[in-house]
Design a protein around this motif. Structure first.
Motif, PDB file in Angstrom:
ATOM      1  N   SER A 149      39.096  34.850  39.226  1.00  0.00           N
ATOM      2  CA  SER A 149      38.381  35.968  39.827  1.00  0.00           C
ATOM      3  C   SER A 149      37.152  35.412  40.531  1.00  0.00           C
ATOM      4  O   SER A 149      36.805  34.241  40.340  1.00  0.00           O
ATOM      5  CB  SER A 149      37.966  36.976  38.746  1.00  0.00           C
ATOM      6  OG  SER A 149      36.794  36.544  38.084  1.00  0.00           O
ATOM      7  N   PRO A 150      36.455  36.218  41.323  1.00  0.00           N
ATOM      8  CA  PRO A 150      35.259  35.719  42.012  1.00  0.00           C
ATOM      9  C   PRO A 150      34.165  35.233  41.065  1.00  0.00           C
ATOM     10  O   PRO A 150      33.321  34.435  41.474  1.00  0.00           O
ATOM     11  CB  PRO A 150      34.779  36.943  42.810  1.00  0.00           C
ATOM     12  CG  PRO A 150      36.011  37.764  43.025  1.00  0.00           C
ATOM     13  CD  PRO A 150      36.802  37.593  41.777  1.00  0.00           C
ATOM     14  N   VAL A 151      34.170  35.683  39.808  1.00  0.00           N
ATOM     15  CA  VAL A 151      33.095  35.300  38.889  1.00  0.00           C
ATOM     16  C   VAL A 151      33.526  34.276  37.846  1.00  0.00           C
ATOM     17  O   VAL A 151      32.707  33.846  37.020  1.00  0.00           O
ATOM     18  CB  VAL A 151      32.512  36.539  38.180  1.00  0.00           C
ATOM     19  CG1 VAL A 151      31.865  37.471  39.182  1.00  0.00           C
ATOM     20  CG2 VAL A 151      33.582  37.266  37.378  1.00  0.00           C
ATOM     21  N   GLY A 152      34.795  33.861  37.872  1.00  0.00           N
ATOM     22  CA  GLY A 152      35.231  32.860  36.911  1.00  0.00           C
ATOM     23  C   GLY A 152      36.726  32.919  36.661  1.00  0.00           C
ATOM     24  O   GLY A 152      37.466  33.620  37.360  1.00  0.00           O
ATOM     25  N   SER A 153      37.168  32.179  35.650  1.00  0.00           N
ATOM     26  CA  SER A 153      38.595  32.046  35.364  1.00  0.00           C
ATOM     27  C   SER A 153      38.914  32.378  33.917  1.00  0.00           C
ATOM     28  O   SER A 153      38.097  32.155  33.017  1.00  0.00           O
ATOM     29  CB  SER A 153      39.061  30.615  35.655  1.00  0.00           C
ATOM     30  OG  SER A 153      38.782  30.244  36.992  1.00  0.00           O
ATOM     31  N   SER A 174      40.347  43.143  36.093  1.00  0.00           N
ATOM     32  CA  SER A 174      40.202  43.125  34.636  1.00  0.00           C
ATOM     33  C   SER A 174      39.548  41.827  34.175  1.00  0.00           C
ATOM     34  O   SER A 174      38.708  41.830  33.268  1.00  0.00           O
ATOM     35  CB  SER A 174      41.571  43.291  33.973  1.00  0.00           C
ATOM     36  OG  SER A 174      42.150  44.540  34.289  1.00  0.00           O
ATOM     37  N   ALA A 175      39.922  40.699  34.801  1.00  0.00           N
ATOM     38  CA  ALA A 175      39.320  39.411  34.455  1.00  0.00           C
ATOM     39  C   ALA A 175      37.838  39.409  34.796  1.00  0.00           C
ATOM     40  O   ALA A 175      37.004  38.903  34.028  1.00  0.00           O
ATOM     41  CB  ALA A 175      40.041  38.282  35.194  1.00  0.00           C
ATOM     42  N   ARG A 176      37.520  39.967  35.934  1.00  0.00           N
ATOM     43  CA  ARG A 176      36.112  40.024  36.339  1.00  0.00           C
ATOM     44  C   ARG A 176      35.289  40.841  35.339  1.00  0.00           C
ATOM     45  O   ARG A 176      34.185  40.441  34.954  1.00  0.00           O
ATOM     46  CB  ARG A 176      36.006  40.625  37.736  1.00  0.00           C
ATOM     47  CG  ARG A 176      34.588  40.702  38.280  1.00  0.00           C
ATOM     48  CD  ARG A 176      34.571  41.111  39.732  1.00  0.00           C
ATOM     49  NE  ARG A 176      33.244  40.978  40.314  1.00  0.00           N
ATOM     50  CZ  ARG A 176      32.994  40.935  41.605  1.00  0.00           C
ATOM     51  NH1 ARG A 176      34.001  40.990  42.465  1.00  0.00           N
ATOM     52  NH2 ARG A 176      31.761  40.819  42.058  1.00  0.00           N
ATOM     53  N   LYS A 177      35.841  41.956  34.911  1.00  0.00           N
ATOM     54  CA  LYS A 177      35.143  42.810  33.954  1.00  0.00           C
ATOM     55  C   LYS A 177      34.959  42.085  32.626  1.00  0.00           C
ATOM     56  O   LYS A 177      33.901  42.187  31.982  1.00  0.00           O
ATOM     57  CB  LYS A 177      35.927  44.103  33.756  1.00  0.00           C
ATOM     58  CG  LYS A 177      35.209  45.135  32.917  1.00  0.00           C
ATOM     59  CD  LYS A 177      35.975  46.453  32.902  1.00  0.00           C
ATOM     60  CE  LYS A 177      35.219  47.501  32.093  1.00  0.00           C
ATOM     61  NZ  LYS A 177      35.946  48.813  32.088  1.00  0.00           N
ATOM     62  N   LEU A 178      35.965  41.337  32.187  1.00  0.00           N
ATOM     63  CA  LEU A 178      35.862  40.561  30.945  1.00  0.00           C
ATOM     64  C   LEU A 178      34.747  39.531  31.039  1.00  0.00           C
ATOM     65  O   LEU A 178      33.897  39.419  30.142  1.00  0.00           O
ATOM     66  CB  LEU A 178      37.193  39.861  30.662  1.00  0.00           C
ATOM     67  CG  LEU A 178      37.171  38.771  29.577  1.00  0.00           C
ATOM     68  CD1 LEU A 178      36.837  39.363  28.216  1.00  0.00           C
ATOM     69  CD2 LEU A 178      38.503  38.029  29.533  1.00  0.00           C
TER      70      LEU A 178
END
Length: 264
Positions: A9-13, A120-124
């Motif tokens: 995601s834009p904020v991480g993996s 969903s990954a970004r939110k996590l």
């Protein structure tokens, strides 16, 4: 040796690793904190053999660990961590970390598309970062508990790969009317029964593309075997769900095998 999944995601993996036999992972350095959710089996430090607990968190630096056979772990690595907050980072509550992971895993199990999975990954990741700074402001909604009738329908679709979609039959198997099954699944998972059935078939095609032993996987054969008669339509559905075309999956698989041959 097992399976490795990566969702960026834009904020991480988010990385999910499954070990079919004991393995050791070394030489990994992260400039940001790493959060770990042990799902099955055992994971421990490769340096001092100290077990990792579910919902563990590690500060920036080198990470070396070993997994027992059958272990499954999920890891989160943010691209960046707020610079001004580096001195404030803390491991946080393991139960809260597990809750964030488990909610994410539930969401991606019923993802409508690749974009939905990335969101969903970004939110996590954002939730884990907030929690590492302060417990305030972290939404910890409980993971939904699926209705047992809906669970029966889901298990049938997932486990019976040769079953052809039949809503009346699925409703009878679940012990609920067709109309109620449709709305029950839509309400609790965000998917219709047929959309979930289609999703499971797409996943089976992808697994065959990745796991097959042939030199060049036969995309059209695997797609047809799972009931996709129109190759163009199948490719569009595949890209919507995985964020890449089937041919791109085959290309990175080939690149991975070539890299492995170089180190053999």
């Amino acid at each position: 040796m097992g399976a490795l999944s990566l969702l960026e995601s834009p904020v991480g993996s988010v990385i999910c690793l499954q070990a079919s036999r004991p393995m050791i992972v070394k030489g990994w350095h992260s400039s940001t904190p790493v959060w770990i959710r042990v799902l099955n089996g055992a994971m421990q430090s490769a340096d001092d053999a100290i077990p990792f607990a579910p919902g563990d968190a590690r500060s920036p630096g080198s990470l070396a660990f070993q997994l027992s056979a059958g272990s499954q772990v999920a890891l989160v690595i943010p691209r960046e961590f707020p610079g001004e907050a580096e001195g404030e980072w803390r491991r946080g509550s393991r139960s809260r970390i597990c809750a964030l992971f488990d909610r994410f895993l539930f969401q991606v199990a019923f993802a409508r598309s690749h974009a939905h999975s990335v969101a969903s990954a970004r939110k996590l990741i954002q939730g884990l970062i907030r929690h590492s700074l302060s417990e305030e402001g972290v939404d910890l909604c409980c993971v939904p508990s699926l209705d047992r009738r809906l669970q029966r329908a889901i298990e049938k679709i997932e486990q019976e790969s040769d079953w052809e979609f039949d809503l009346p039959q699925l409703a009878r198997h679940s012990g609920v009317s067709e109309r109620n099954l449709y709305y029950l699944m839509r309400r609790e998972t965000g998917l219709t029964p047929y959309r979930f059935y289609q999703r499971c078939r797409l996943i089976r095609v992808r697994r065959r593309l990745v796991d097959c032993q042939c030199e060049i996987p036969h995309i059209s054969w695997y797609a047809a075997d799972e009931g996709f008669s129109h190759l163009g339509r199948f490719a569009a559905l595949y890209r919507e769900h995985f964020g890449e075309l089937p041919s791109q999956t085959v290309q990175w698989r080939r690149s991975l095998l070539d890299t492995a041959d170089e180190f053999a």
